[in-house]
Design a protein around this motif. Structure first.
Motif, short mmCIF file in Angstrom:
data_model
loop_
_atom_site.label_atom_id
_atom_site.label_comp_id
_atom_site.label_asym_id
_atom_site.label_seq_id
_atom_site.Cartn_x
_atom_site.Cartn_y
_atom_site.Cartn_z
N ASP A 293 16.49 74.50 -12.96
CA ASP A 293 15.34 75.95 -12.58
C ASP A 293 14.23 75.82 -12.12
O ASP A 293 14.17 76.93 -11.55
CB ASP A 293 15.46 76.24 -14.15
N PRO A 294 12.77 75.17 -12.69
CA PRO A 294 12.10 75.12 -11.92
C PRO A 294 11.97 74.44 -10.56
O PRO A 294 10.74 74.97 -9.89
CB PRO A 294 11.15 74.14 -12.90
N PHE A 295 13.08 73.80 -10.11
CA PHE A 295 13.00 73.25 -8.49
C PHE A 295 13.11 74.29 -8.07
O PHE A 295 12.68 74.59 -7.12
CB PHE A 295 13.78 72.36 -8.65
N PHE A 296 14.13 75.63 -8.05
CA PHE A 296 14.82 76.47 -7.16
C PHE A 296 14.22 77.32 -7.60
O PHE A 296 13.75 78.99 -6.79
CB PHE A 296 16.66 76.70 -7.80
N TYR A 297 13.70 77.19 -9.36
CA TYR A 297 13.12 79.02 -9.32
C TYR A 297 12.31 79.00 -10.06
O TYR A 297 11.90 80.09 -11.43
CB TYR A 297 14.26 79.62 -9.95
N PRO A 298 11.00 78.48 -9.66
CA PRO A 298 9.92 78.43 -10.50
C PRO A 298 8.87 80.18 -10.86
O PRO A 298 8.48 79.85 -11.25
CB PRO A 298 8.35 77.72 -9.53
N LEU A 299 9.59 80.84 -10.00
CA LEU A 299 8.60 82.18 -10.34
C LEU A 299 9.35 82.90 -11.29
O LEU A 299 8.95 83.63 -11.84
CB LEU A 299 8.86 83.14 -8.79
N ASP A 300 10.53 82.64 -11.46
CA ASP A 300 11.83 83.27 -12.36
C ASP A 300 11.16 83.11 -13.56
O ASP A 300 11.98 84.11 -15.02
CB ASP A 300 12.85 83.13 -12.33
N ALA A 301 9.98 82.49 -13.73
CA ALA A 301 9.86 82.19 -15.82
C ALA A 301 8.64 82.49 -15.79
O ALA A 301 7.85 82.61 -16.20
CB ALA A 301 9.23 80.53 -15.43
N ILE A 302 8.45 83.64 -14.38
CA ILE A 302 7.26 84.54 -14.80
C ILE A 302 7.98 86.06 -14.90
O ILE A 302 8.02 86.42 -13.48
CB ILE A 302 5.66 84.36 -14.07
N HIS A 303 8.60 86.22 -15.54
CA HIS A 303 8.63 88.07 -15.48
C HIS A 303 7.99 88.91 -15.33
O HIS A 303 7.27 88.72 -15.14
CB HIS A 303 9.71 88.42 -16.82
N THR A 304 8.23 90.16 -14.15
CA THR A 304 8.00 91.02 -13.84
C THR A 304 6.33 90.54 -12.74
O THR A 304 5.08 90.95 -13.11
CB THR A 304 7.56 92.39 -14.14
N TRP A 305 6.94 89.20 -12.55
CA TRP A 305 5.31 88.33 -11.35
C TRP A 305 4.96 89.60 -10.41
O TRP A 305 3.51 89.33 -9.72
CB TRP A 305 5.46 87.26 -10.88
N ASN A 306 6.32 90.65 -9.91
CA ASN A 306 5.91 91.40 -9.11
C ASN A 306 4.37 92.41 -9.23
O ASN A 306 3.69 92.59 -8.41
CB ASN A 306 6.42 92.36 -8.43
N ARG A 307 3.75 92.17 -10.56
CA ARG A 307 2.93 93.05 -10.91
C ARG A 307 0.92 92.17 -10.59
O ARG A 307 0.26 93.18 -11.15
CB ARG A 307 2.93 93.56 -12.43
N MET A 308 2.02 91.62 -10.57
CA MET A 308 0.19 90.68 -9.83
C MET A 308 -0.58 91.28 -9.02
O MET A 308 -1.64 91.31 -8.70
CB MET A 308 0.01 89.01 -9.07
N TYR A 309 0.52 92.32 -7.86
CA TYR A 309 0.10 92.62 -6.45
C TYR A 309 -0.55 93.94 -7.15
O TYR A 309 -0.55 94.99 -5.62
CB TYR A 309 0.92 92.55 -5.81
N GLY A 310 -0.62 94.02 -7.89
CA GLY A 310 -0.99 96.15 -8.42
C GLY A 310 -0.53 96.76 -8.16
O GLY A 310 1.11 96.89 -7.47
N LYS A 311 -0.32 97.93 -8.46
CA LYS A 311 0.22 99.31 -8.04
C LYS A 311 0.58 99.42 -7.08
O LYS A 311 1.67 100.14 -6.75
CB LYS A 311 -0.67 100.45 -9.09
N ARG A 312 -0.03 99.31 -5.93
CA ARG A 312 0.37 100.12 -4.72
C ARG A 312 1.75 98.52 -3.99
O ARG A 312 2.07 99.07 -3.00
CB ARG A 312 -0.74 99.47 -3.43
N GLY A 313 1.76 97.62 -4.72
CA GLY A 313 2.54 96.73 -4.20
C GLY A 313 2.17 95.72 -3.07
O GLY A 313 0.97 95.39 -3.21
#
Length: 444
Positions: A293-313
């Motif tokens: 899991d952490p080897f292949f999918y490190p970002l999947d451990a942070i749900h909605t990580w795309n929100r780090m980039y703000g409302k403009r995406g």
């Protein structure tokens, strides 16, 4: 994992309105597709980054409820399941039985149909090619009600067009693909620091023969000594232990609860993150055994990580350039990114192999591929991406449609010279925001 009433891509740009979102629950009770008065596009979990999964003004056909397993051939490793089954569900069911995905992208929250439509690739491209290389057959529903079995020998033209065909050839109802045997859920892995692309090249060339999985994180923002350094990761499935009673990762999922402000990701914060990430490994070479899991999918451990980039995406930008002259071109591309100050928080460098996909519009080709995330700062970011396009084009490279939100039509048509051939296999009722943007004169 159902979709909202307003389907959007993972990059959250562009934001579009669909005329209808039509859910599908049974593959034997599909809506009459030719009855809609607008175009149609299947949508599952929205993990494409740009607009290839969007159909502005048209119907978004929600196939995420087609999540049934149909059969499994234990001798051949052939799994048949509905197209809305996620890769996460495949892993949950099959890893305890000693089977793993033949190819996986950097997120497991992708549908099987989406993996085919985007012909996804992973850390083992040099050993296994793309996901489409392991698909044996699927059932395709066309808008006229025709059900077609597609395989390398039956309806082979539609088979080739659908793999990497961005969902435009019809609805994949179910698919069959070949899994690979594993002994347990663990990976024997190495993390190796490198200080330049030249050193990366030496490690990559030494690793590709003996390691199934290879990938690197690389710095694109900093001083002249920092840009181009990174951490090379390689690994193989562990064969030293038996299957444990519990095959799931022990990591608890996190979440980003709100949209970050637009100023949160800037040159200072990205450079600080780069320094901390590179320096956290005290030794140059570290070996360990890690759950998949952490080897292949490190970002999947942070749900909605795309929100780090703000409302403009944000824009994800992935390209591949040929090996010949590729390292010189990659150095210049990284220098251009550094000069711009538009640093990428997540920058992934990998070498593609020479295994050809059956897909007519498949993206990977032998060479160096770099994937970056840029916060959407409007025209400033778009101008940078245009400059990167010019460098990629000069190096004889191409850009990945599944992650694109702003590719120019003339570039797409040059990258994929078979696009006119592909066009004849598009279902007459199917379309997407991406396809109209890169092929229709009115969209230019």
């Amino acid at each position: 994992m159902s979709i909202s009433n307003k389907p959007q891509s993972w990059g959250r740009f562009p934001r579009v309105k669909h005329s209808h979102v039509v859910p599908v629950y049974w593959r034997h009770e599909m809506p009459q597709l030719d009855s809609f008065d607008t175009s149609i596009l299947p949508f599952a979990y929205g993990r494409s980054y740009g607009d290839s999964c969007l159909n502005e003004g048209g119907v978004s056909l929600d196939v995420s409820n087609l999540r049934r397993f149909i059969s499994f051939d234990e001798e051949e490793g052939l799994l048949r399941c509905e197209a809305g089954v996620s890769l996460a569900e495949v892993l949950e069911v099959m890893v305890p039985r000693g089977w793993f995905l033949p190819v996986t992208p950097g997120t497991k929250f992708v549908s099987v149909g989406g993996a085919i439509a985007n012909d996804v690739h992973g850390k083992n491209h040099h050993k296994a090619g793309t996901f489409g290389c392991h698909v044996t057959q699927f059932e395709l529903l066309r808008s006229d009600g025709t059900h077609l079995l597609c395989s390398p020998t039956e309806n082979s033209d539609l088979f080739q067009a659908t793999i990497g065909g961005l969902g435009l050839t019809g609805v994949i109802l179910w698919a069959e693909f070949r899994l690979k045997r594993v002994q347990n859920p663990f990976i024997q892995m190495d993390n190796i620091q490198f200080t330049s692309l030249d050193e990366y090249r030496q490690i990559a060339e030494a690793s590709d023969k003996d390691y199934e999985y290879t990938v690197s994180w690389v710095v694109c923002l900093g001083n002249e000594h920092e840009v181009g350094r990174g951490i090379f990761t390689r690994g193989n499935h562990d064969t030293t232990r038996a299957m444990p009673g519990n095959t799931q990762s022990k990591h608890l999922p996190l979440a980003v609860p709100f949209d970050f402000p637009s100023f949160a990701l800037n040159r200072l914060t990205i450079r600080t993150f780069n320094l901390a990430y590179y320096s956290k490994q005290l030794a140059k070479h570290v070996h360990k055994i890690e759950h998949y899991d952490p080897f292949f999918y490190p970002l999947d451990a942070i749900h909605t990580w795309n929100r780090m980039y703000g409302k403009r995406g944000f824009f994800q930008y992935q390209f591949v350039i040929p090996f010949e002259g590729g390292y010189e071109a990659m150095n210049e591309i990284m220098r251009e990114i550094n000069r711009s100050g538009e640093g990428s928080f997540l920058t992934v460098l990998k070498s593609f192999g020479d295994i050809r996909s059956p897909g007519m519009l498949s993206f990977p080709q032998p060479g160096l591929t770099l994937a970056l995330d840029f916060a959407n700062h409007g025209s400033k970011t778009l101008r940078l991406l245009d400059r990167l396009d010019a460098l990629v084009n000069a190096a004889g490279g191409l850009i990945y449609p599944a992650k694109d939100a702003r590719m120019h039509p003339e570039d797409f048509q040059r990258y994929f010279p078979r696009w006119k051939e592909f066009e004849q296999f598009i279902d007459p009722k199917f379309s997407s925001s991406f396809w109209r943007r890169v092929t229709e004169p009115a969209a230019r």
